[in-house]
Structures are given as structure tokens and as C-alpha cells.
Design a protein around this motif. Structure first.
Motif, PDB file in Angstrom:
ATOM      1  N   ALA A  81     -24.221  71.321   6.058  1.00  6.99           N
ATOM      2  CA  ALA A  81     -23.178  71.248   5.026  1.00  6.99           C
ATOM      3  C   ALA A  81     -23.712  71.612   3.649  1.00  6.99           C
ATOM      4  O   ALA A  81     -22.998  71.499   2.646  1.00  6.99           O
ATOM      5  N   GLY A  82     -24.987  72.033   3.601  1.00  7.43           N
ATOM      6  CA  GLY A  82     -25.564  72.492   2.345  1.00  7.43           C
ATOM      7  C   GLY A  82     -26.261  71.426   1.530  1.00  7.43           C
ATOM      8  O   GLY A  82     -26.634  71.664   0.381  1.00  7.43           O
ATOM      9  N   ILE A  83     -26.470  70.244   2.115  1.00 10.50           N
ATOM     10  CA  ILE A  83     -27.149  69.155   1.401  1.00 10.50           C
ATOM     11  C   ILE A  83     -28.608  69.115   1.849  1.00 10.50           C
ATOM     12  O   ILE A  83     -28.899  69.080   3.051  1.00 10.50           O
ATOM     13  N   HIS A  84     -29.521  69.104   0.891  1.00  6.69           N
ATOM     14  CA  HIS A  84     -30.945  69.111   1.238  1.00  6.69           C
ATOM     15  C   HIS A  84     -31.740  68.006   0.556  1.00  6.69           C
ATOM     16  O   HIS A  84     -32.943  67.876   0.785  1.00  6.69           O
ATOM     17  N   HIS A  85     -31.087  67.222  -0.270  1.00  9.06           N
ATOM     18  CA  HIS A  85     -31.762  66.091  -0.917  1.00  9.06           C
ATOM     19  C   HIS A  85     -31.169  64.809  -0.361  1.00  9.06           C
ATOM     20  O   HIS A  85     -29.972  64.554  -0.473  1.00  9.06           O
ATOM     21  N   PHE A  86     -32.032  63.987   0.254  1.00 10.53           N
ATOM     22  CA  PHE A  86     -31.571  62.763   0.903  1.00 10.53           C
ATOM     23  C   PHE A  86     -32.258  61.539   0.301  1.00 10.53           C
ATOM     24  O   PHE A  86     -33.470  61.554   0.051  1.00 10.53           O
ATOM     25  N   ILE A  87     -31.487  60.484   0.095  1.00 11.30           N
ATOM     26  CA  ILE A  87     -32.013  59.200  -0.366  1.00 11.30           C
ATOM     27  C   ILE A  87     -31.621  58.137   0.656  1.00 11.30           C
ATOM     28  O   ILE A  87     -30.471  58.065   1.075  1.00 11.30           O
ATOM     29  N   ILE A 116     -14.028  56.581  21.910  1.00 11.89           N
ATOM     30  CA  ILE A 116     -14.399  57.951  22.251  1.00 11.89           C
ATOM     31  C   ILE A 116     -15.904  58.023  22.483  1.00 11.89           C
ATOM     32  O   ILE A 116     -16.663  57.211  21.975  1.00 11.89           O
ATOM     33  N   SER A 117     -16.325  58.996  23.256  1.00 12.73           N
ATOM     34  CA  SER A 117     -17.736  59.107  23.624  1.00 12.73           C
ATOM     35  C   SER A 117     -18.582  59.518  22.429  1.00 12.73           C
ATOM     36  O   SER A 117     -18.079  60.013  21.415  1.00 12.73           O
ATOM     37  N   ALA A 118     -19.898  59.314  22.583  1.00  9.97           N
ATOM     38  CA  ALA A 118     -20.838  59.718  21.529  1.00  9.97           C
ATOM     39  C   ALA A 118     -20.751  61.221  21.266  1.00  9.97           C
ATOM     40  O   ALA A 118     -20.903  61.676  20.126  1.00  9.97           O
ATOM     41  N   PHE A 119     -20.490  61.990  22.337  1.00  9.74           N
ATOM     42  CA  PHE A 119     -20.382  63.443  22.181  1.00  9.74           C
ATOM     43  C   PHE A 119     -19.211  63.807  21.271  1.00  9.74           C
ATOM     44  O   PHE A 119     -19.344  64.614  20.350  1.00  9.74           O
ATOM     45  N   PHE A 120     -18.047  63.199  21.521  1.00  6.51           N
ATOM     46  CA  PHE A 120     -16.876  63.530  20.713  1.00  6.51           C
ATOM     47  C   PHE A 120     -16.988  62.964  19.293  1.00  6.51           C
ATOM     48  O   PHE A 120     -16.449  63.535  18.352  1.00  6.51           O
ATOM     49  N   GLN A 121     -17.718  61.854  19.158  1.00  3.61           N
ATOM     50  CA  GLN A 121     -17.951  61.339  17.815  1.00  3.61           C
ATOM     51  C   GLN A 121     -18.825  62.308  17.018  1.00  3.61           C
ATOM     52  O   GLN A 121     -18.566  62.593  15.848  1.00  3.61           O
ATOM     53  N   ALA A 122     -19.865  62.827  17.662  1.00  2.58           N
ATOM     54  CA  ALA A 122     -20.716  63.824  17.016  1.00  2.58           C
ATOM     55  C   ALA A 122     -19.929  65.100  16.707  1.00  2.58           C
ATOM     56  O   ALA A 122     -20.112  65.719  15.656  1.00  2.58           O
ATOM     57  N   LEU A 123     -19.020  65.467  17.624  1.00  9.25           N
ATOM     58  CA  LEU A 123     -18.192  66.652  17.411  1.00  9.25           C
ATOM     59  C   LEU A 123     -17.303  66.479  16.180  1.00  9.25           C
ATOM     60  O   LEU A 123     -17.121  67.417  15.389  1.00  9.25           O
ATOM     61  N   ALA A 124     -16.772  65.285  15.991  1.00  5.21           N
ATOM     62  CA  ALA A 124     -15.938  65.010  14.816  1.00  5.21           C
ATOM     63  C   ALA A 124     -16.739  65.185  13.536  1.00  5.21           C
ATOM     64  O   ALA A 124     -16.242  65.706  12.527  1.00  5.21           O
ATOM     65  N   SER A 136     -16.460  68.338  10.380  1.00  3.23           N
ATOM     66  CA  SER A 136     -16.289  68.064   8.950  1.00  3.23           C
ATOM     67  C   SER A 136     -17.224  68.897   8.078  1.00  3.23           C
ATOM     68  O   SER A 136     -17.123  68.875   6.847  1.00  3.23           O
ATOM     69  N   ILE A 137     -18.137  69.636   8.697  1.00  7.59           N
ATOM     70  CA  ILE A 137     -19.126  70.416   7.945  1.00  7.59           C
ATOM     71  C   ILE A 137     -18.487  71.413   6.972  1.00  7.59           C
ATOM     72  O   ILE A 137     -18.870  71.443   5.791  1.00  7.59           O
TER      73      ILE A 137
END
Length: 336
Positions: free
Chosen positions: A102-108, A55-63, A67-68
Motif C-alpha cells: 500500500a506504499g507504507i515503508h515506515h513502521f512503528i 470467515i476463514s483466515a484466508f478470506f480475512q487476509a483477502l479482505a 483494501s490495498i
């Protein structure tokens, strides 16, 4: 390859609840993260999003965007970013935006992507280095641990299966073979595995054991027919049971695959046949005592999934592999 990073994060957040969010290939029989980590005690929950090279990058991003809402309902506090090191800046920033929605603001592990000149050579160490950038304590380069936490039930199931395949072969030298691969460009060739297996059988009386996915079972049957002996475990064991069975083998011979990494994780010395499609050392079996064959050619780094000539692999002869194994694994070969 993420296992050492998972161990480091578990130590960093000893009382946290952990969920593994990963892609699941559509219409592909690839090993899922759940098959590797289920019953290990590392994760409390597994969450998947659909993934496919077709599947294209667009549809992968859409997937991912779709999930958000589900991720938002789970109310995660922190995201530990353990994606492969070949991620582009655009992909990283896209992922950051998705997880923020998705409400996540802390990244490691998201800001610690290294420039090529500064990165450790091995992928497992690169993942760890990104965690260290955010204050996570990590082992020294080359000293990471791979602990699958295999249960007694998994060990017993694998051992029972092996015993059911044996006749009068309990005191023989068992050698693991993994002749398959999801990528045509990584396959050394059945004839090569047949040739080296015959030499080891003739001189050292080994019992070959074939490992791989269900689709590798036919290759296993062809090899066993050519050898006139052997055990075909391809598709017969779960991933974690296969890890147990690999640990019962004296050494491993195979292509650059997940099975090779599983063998290395179980401290089985590997004879790894590598194409030159990717960076040198990045995906080598982790640890010491392994033998790696990889040719330097003009088109190395091509990243092709299939190849018409496979010059980097055809240059590696079974006789050359056999002589190196015989020289460096003499202690193992003479142990029976």
C-alpha cells in the motif's frame, strides 16, 4: 486499550494527520473504533476493513489485500501498529507485506513485540512498550492516562438522559452494573448480579444503573424487576455518553467487558468479575483502587468463547463479592 498509545503517538507527531484503520465486525453489534474516538480530536479520518470470526483466515487476509488500492490512494507515510499482543509472527509479517504494497515503508510498533517473559503484564502497557522500542516516549508502567476528550455536548446529553430517568433519587448512591458480555464464557450470571444488587439495596439503599449494548437491555429489565428499582441505560446511550453516565456512578460491578474499561478510564473504581480464559492481569481494569475476582483453575488460559461448566466463574459467589465490596469500599458506601 489503545488510548494511551494514541496519546503517546500524538505527542510524537504533533503536526501529523491521523487516520484510524481498524476492523469492523460483519453482522455483529460490537462497538467500533469510530464510536469510541469520534469527536475526540484524536483522528481526522476513520478507515475500516470487514472482519468476522465466521470467515476463514484466508478470506480475512483477502479482505485486507482488497483494501490495498484504497490505502495506496491515501498516501500514508507511517503505520503505527497497535494490534493486540497475541498476534503471531506470521500475522505480523503478513500485515507488513500488505502495508508495504500500500506504499507504507515506515513502521512503528511492529518490531517491538516482546517475548512473554519480558512483556508488561497489562495490555495497555504492552502496546506502549512496543512504541518505546521505536523511540516513542511513553509513561512508566501503570501510569498511562486514558483521556477520552468528552465534549460538553456529550456530557449534557448524558446528564439530561439521567435526569429524565430519576424520580426522587438525586441524592442516592448510584452503582453501575454491566452484566452482559459478547462471550458466554465471561458472563458471571444474572442470578449473581441480582443477589449482590439486592444486598447493596437492602443495606445501603443504592440505585443500580445497568450499562451495556442494546442486546443487554432485556437482562437489565430482568434485573430491575428483581430489584424493584434501577435505571436501564443499556442501549440507550452512545459509547461516549455512557462514559459520562459511568462517571456519575460511585463504583462499577461487572464482567470483563469494554464497559468495564470505559468505567476505569473515567476513574470509576471497578469490581471486576473475570473468567480464567486469558492471561492474568492482561485485561484488568487499569489503574489502582479496583477489586478483581479471578480463580486459578486447571484449564485457565483456555481462550474459549463459550464454556459448558464455567468453573472459574461459578466459584465466585455473590456473598464473597459483597463482603469484599463492603470491606474495601466502605468510604463510598457511607458517603450518603
Amino acid at each position: 486499550m489503545i488510548l494511551p498509545a494514541v496519546l503517546a503517538i500524538r505527542r510524537f507527531f504533533p503536526d501529523a494527520e491521523f487516520s484510524l484503520y481498524s476492523g469492523k465486525e460483519l453482522r455483529a453489534r460490537r462497538v467500533t473504533a469510530r464510536q469510541v474516538f469520534e469527536n475526540s480530536g484524536y483522528f481526522d479520518r476513520f478507515v475500516f476493513f470487514p472482519k468476522s470470526k465466521k470467515i476463514s483466515a484466508f478470506f480475512q487476509a483477502l479482505a485486507l489485500f482488497m483494501s490495498i488500492p484504497r490505502l495506496k490512494l491515501m498516501k500514508f507515510d507511517t503505520l503505527v501498529y497497535l494490534v493486540p499482543s497475541n498476534r503471531s509472527v506470521q500475522q505480523i509479517e503478513r500485515d507488513r507485506k500488505i502495508f508495504k504494497l500500500a506504499g507504507i515503508h515506515h513502521f512503528i510498533g511492529m518490531d517491538g513485540f516482546y517475548q512473554q517473559a519480558d512483556a508488561p503484564r497489562h495490555e495497555a502497557d504492552r502496546l506502549l512498550a512496543r512504541l518505546a522500542h521505536d523511540g516513542v516516549e511513553i509513561p512508566a508502567v501503570g501510569k498511562a492516562k486514558f483521556q477520552l476528550n468528552l465534549s460538553e455536548q456529550e456530557k449534557r446529553a448524558a446528564d439530561d438522559w439521567l435526569v429524565s430517568q430519576l424520580q426522587n433519587e438525586k441524592n442516592r448512591l448510584f452503582v453501575a452494573f454491566a452484566p452482559g458480555s459478547n462471550m458466554q464464557s465471561k458472563r458471571w450470571g444474572i442470578a449473581n448480579f441480582s443477589a449482590i444488587g439486592k444486598k447493596l439495596i437492602e443495606k445501603y439503599d443504592i440505585i443500580p444503573v445497568i450499562f451495556g449494548a442494546t442486546e443487554d437491555a432485556d437482562i437489565g429489565r430482568l434485573l430491575i424487576k428483581s430489584w424493584k428499582r434501577g435505571i436501564n441505560a443499556a442501549g440507550s446511550l452512545s459509547v461516549r455518553q455512557a462514559a459520562v453516565a459511568l462517571s456519575r456512578c460511585s463504583f462499577f460491578i461487572g464482567n470483563d467487558t469494554g464497559t468495564m474499561h470505559l468505567a476505569a478510564a473515567m476513574h470509576v473504581r471497578c469490581v471486576a468479575i473475570f473468567s480464567a480464559r486469558d492471561e492474568e492481569e492482561k485485561w484488568y481494569p487499569y489503574g489502582t483502587g479496583h477489586i478483581v475476582f479471578r480463580e486459578h483453575i486447571a484449564c485457565q488460559g483456555c481462550m474459549r468463547d463459550s464454556c459448558d461448566h464455567k468453573t472459574c466463574l461459578t466459584r465466585i459467589s455473590p456473598l464473597r463479592v459483597f463482603r469484599r465490596v463492603e470491606k474495601e469500599f466502605q468510604d463510598i458506601l457511607q458517603s450518603r
